[in-house]
Design an enzyme around this catalytic site. Structure first.
Site, short mmCIF file in Angstrom:
data_model
loop_
_atom_site.label_atom_id
_atom_site.label_comp_id
_atom_site.label_asym_id
_atom_site.label_seq_id
_atom_site.Cartn_x
_atom_site.Cartn_y
_atom_site.Cartn_z
N ASN A 1 18.36 18.98 -6.51
CA ASN A 1 17.45 20.06 -6.12
C ASN A 1 17.00 19.84 -4.68
OD1 ASN A 1 15.59 22.32 -6.54
ND2 ASN A 1 13.97 20.78 -6.54
N HIS B 1 13.83 20.48 -2.20
CA HIS B 1 12.40 20.82 -2.28
C HIS B 1 11.83 20.87 -0.86
CE1 HIS B 1 8.45 21.11 -4.11
NE2 HIS B 1 8.03 20.24 -3.21
N GLY C 1 18.81 33.05 -1.19
CA GLY C 1 20.13 32.41 -1.21
C GLY C 1 20.58 31.86 0.13
C1 GRF Z 1 13.69 27.02 -0.26
O1 GRF Z 1 12.51 26.95 0.48
C2 GRF Z 1 13.76 25.87 -1.22
O2 GRF Z 1 13.16 24.70 -0.73
C3 GRF Z 1 12.96 26.37 -2.36
O3 GRF Z 1 13.28 27.73 -2.47
C4 GRF Z 1 13.70 28.19 -1.20
C5 GRF Z 1 15.08 28.73 -1.34
O4 GRF Z 1 15.37 29.49 -0.26
N1 GRF Z 1 13.29 25.65 -3.55
P1 GRF Z 1 16.79 30.24 -0.27
O5 GRF Z 1 16.81 31.15 -1.48
O6 GRF Z 1 17.86 29.20 -0.35
O7 GRF Z 1 16.80 30.98 1.02
#
Ligand code: GRF
Length: 198
Positions: A107, A109, A12
């Site tokens: 989203n 990525h 998160g």
């Molecule tokens: C991030 O690396 C994002 O790109 C991927 O999942 C991770 C989320 O990290 N989709 P967090 O839970 O926001 O720390």
């Protein structure tokens, strides 16, 4: 004010970052809800700490994906959600939710789409693939979500160099810093109507 609901499955950090930026955005946008498929996710702990309503929804709790989708859509409606932000959400968003929020789901990525995207390309798998490709550049992408994994219209990208001594961990750390810059930037652009939610 743009009302944002964040879908997250894990740490998160993108959610917390978005909440922190919203507090200094002169009420341009507000995270009004958090939805997670993982009842133990730190994302739900963050929602509690920030006194933002959080939901643990998994399709297993319902008799069908239709019921699952309807339960989420019902809460999104009650929250007057304008924009869904997937921030480390590890499940495919059901078609019914995508069609109800056409071009209102984004989203983040951890790579430069369209490269290193698609099913199975998440977390350290992405950075491992980037290192194996010998590419000298990587980064992160914010894009609209459609029915195909990581294929929606790109909104923002930021590049960073891949260093000779990079590991998946060191790359993940630097790419996450990019994510924390471009995700709020994209939400603010949408809140300022610089990007039209068709
Ligand atoms: C991030 O690396 C994002 O790109 C991927 O999942 C991770 C989320 O990290 N989709 P967090 O839970 O926001 O720390």
């Amino acid at each position: 004010m743009l009302r944002v609901v964040v879908f997250a499955s894990g740490k998160g950090s993108n959610l917390q970052n978005l909440i922190d930026v919203s507090k200094n955005s002169e009420n341009l946008f507000k995270v009004v809800g958090v939805i997670s498929n993982n009842k133990n996710s730190n994302a739900l702990t963050i929602s509690e700490n920030e006194k933002i309503v959080g939901f643990n929804f998994t399709v297993m709790q319902f008799l069908s994906e239709e019921d699952f989708s309807n339960a989420i859509l019902n809460e999104l409606k009650k929250l007057n959600c304008d924009l869904i932000v997937l921030a480390g959400y590890m499940k495919k968003v059901p078609t019914k939710i995508i069609s109800n929020y056409q071009n209102r789901i984004i989203n983040i990525h951890p790579a430069l789409l369209p490269n290193f995207g698609g099913e199975g390309m998440f977390g350290e798998f992405v950075h491992k693939a980037v290192l194996e490709s010998k590419n000298k550049v990587t980064g992160a992408t914010v894009h609209f979500v459609n029915e195909d994994y990581d294929k929606g219209e790109i909104i923002l990208q930021e590049k960073i160099p891949v260093l000779d001594n990079d590991t998946t961990e060191s790359l993940a750390k630097r790419v996450l810093e990019v994510e924390h810059r471009i995700l709020p930037k994209a939400v603010i652009m949408i809140a300022n109507d610089k990007i039209r939610l068709k």
